[in-house]
Design an enzyme around this catalytic site. Structure first.
Site, PDB file in Angstrom:
ATOM      1  NE  ARG A  73      -4.230  -0.856   2.220  1.00 53.39           N
ATOM      2  CZ  ARG A  73      -5.049  -1.527   1.359  1.00 53.39           C
ATOM      3  NH1 ARG A  73      -5.095  -0.772   0.922  1.00 53.39           N
ATOM      4  NH2 ARG A  73      -5.681  -2.124   1.627  1.00 53.39           N
ATOM      5  CB  ILE A 100      -8.360   1.959   2.640  1.00 48.68           C
ATOM      6  CG1 ILE A 100      -9.455   1.164   2.346  1.00 48.68           C
ATOM      7  CG2 ILE A 100      -7.083   2.205   4.429  1.00 48.68           C
ATOM      8  CD1 ILE A 100      -9.549   0.371   4.264  1.00 48.68           C
ATOM      9  CG  ASN A 115     -14.301  10.156   0.580  1.00 45.16           C
ATOM     10  OD1 ASN A 115     -14.373   9.653  -1.092  1.00 45.16           O
ATOM     11  ND2 ASN A 115     -15.049   9.486   1.656  1.00 45.16           N
ATOM     12  CG  HIS A 117     -18.927   7.596   3.150  1.00 44.87           C
ATOM     13  ND1 HIS A 117     -18.224   6.454   2.802  1.00 44.87           N
ATOM     14  CD2 HIS A 117     -20.382   7.153   4.464  1.00 44.87           C
ATOM     15  CE1 HIS A 117     -18.832   5.866   3.434  1.00 44.87           C
ATOM     16  NE2 HIS A 117     -20.082   6.347   4.559  1.00 44.87           N
ATOM     17  CG  ASP A 150      -4.755   9.193   9.909  1.00 49.54           C
ATOM     18  OD1 ASP A 150      -6.094   9.085  11.056  1.00 49.54           O
ATOM     19  OD2 ASP A 150      -3.596   9.628  10.206  1.00 49.54           O
ATOM     20  CG  LEU A 152     -12.697   4.559   6.220  1.00 50.22           C
ATOM     21  CD1 LEU A 152     -12.351   4.342   4.438  1.00 50.22           C
ATOM     22  CD2 LEU A 152     -13.056   2.412   5.616  1.00 50.22           C
ATOM     23  CG  ASP A 153     -15.543   6.259   5.571  1.00 49.23           C
ATOM     24  OD1 ASP A 153     -15.483   7.145   4.273  1.00 49.23           O
ATOM     25  OD2 ASP A 153     -16.350   4.990   5.118  1.00 49.23           O
ATOM     26  CD  GLN A 181     -30.341  15.181  -4.152  1.00 48.74           C
ATOM     27  OE1 GLN A 181     -30.104  16.992  -3.773  1.00 48.74           O
ATOM     28  NE2 GLN A 181     -31.496  15.069  -4.717  1.00 48.74           N
ATOM     29  CD  GLU A 182     -22.495  10.350  -3.683  1.00 45.44           C
ATOM     30  OE1 GLU A 182     -21.746  10.358  -4.597  1.00 45.44           O
ATOM     31  OE2 GLU A 182     -23.506   8.826  -3.648  1.00 45.44           O
TER      32      GLU A 182
END
Ligand code: GRF
Length: 197
Positions: A73, A100, A115, A117, A150, A152-153, A181-182
């Site tokens: 990664r 990730i 981001n 989500h 760092d 997530l979400d 809507q995004e």
């Protein structure tokens, strides 16, 4: 404002409909003239991502970095940073980028990475958000644009949109309602960031 000094790099893995909404918004809402901003590049970890061809047709630079070609990664993220930094980005926009990211990557772009989500965060971080919302009996679902940290979400919420969950909804019908809507809130959130960038 003339000239371009704010570069936006968008990362995708799939259909790229959010990316397309952002590219369109930049054109229609004249981000270049108003903010000196342009979509400098679209980068994907999947060569077959349908959004790539569309971006190329729009005259946007594209690049592909296949994560499977890297041993770790960290190695993938290091190469990705080199690719992104060629464009000296003011903003790095994750739009359905299904990887990730390492803490080193997130730190490198601290304060300039966002981001989207497909849930009303902080509810339903992670995957299968729509099915989980239906299974929980939620009456409302939605999407969130947030800064990337760092964890997530997590990260500061910049924009949200709410849609109803309707009787008989499947994950697919709900996802489609949320996605429309995004396409509204992601360009709006980026435009707000450009105003102060
Ligand atoms: C969107 O639902 C987004 O919220 C999630 O991945 C999906 C990407 O869709 N992170 P698209 O590639 O922008 O069409």
């Amino acid at each position: 404002m003339s000239g371009v000094n704010k570069n936006i790099v968008i990362l995708i893995s799939g259909s790229g409909s959010n990316m397309a909404a952002i590219v369109e918004a930049a054109r229609v809402r004249r981000w270049q003239a108003r903010f000196g901003a342009r979509i400098a590049a679209v980068v994907s970890n999947k060569a077959a991502a349908p959004g790539l061809a569309w971006a190329r047709e729009q005259g946007v630079d594209t690049a592909v970095l296949d994560h499977a070609a890297y041993g770790s990664r960290e190695a993938f993220d290091a190469a990705l940073m080199v690719e992104i930094d060629r464009f000296t980005p003011t903003l790095v926009v994750l739009a359905g980028f299904m990887r990730i990211l390492t803490p080193g990557f997130v730190r490198h772009y601290a304060g300039r990475i966002v981001n989207i989500h497909p849930s009303l965060l902080p509810a339903f971080t992670g995957l299968k958000t729509h099915q989980r919302a239906i299974d929980m009996g939620c009456r409302f679902a939605g999407a969130t644009v947030h800064r990337v940290t760092d964890e997530l979400d997590h990260g500061e919420i910049l924009e949200q949109a709410v849609v109803p969950v309707l009787r008989g909804d499947t994950a697919e019908t709900l996802a489609a309602r949320v996605l429309t809507q995004e396409h509204v809130i992601y360009p709006r959130a980026i435009e707000a960031l450009l105003q102060t960038a």
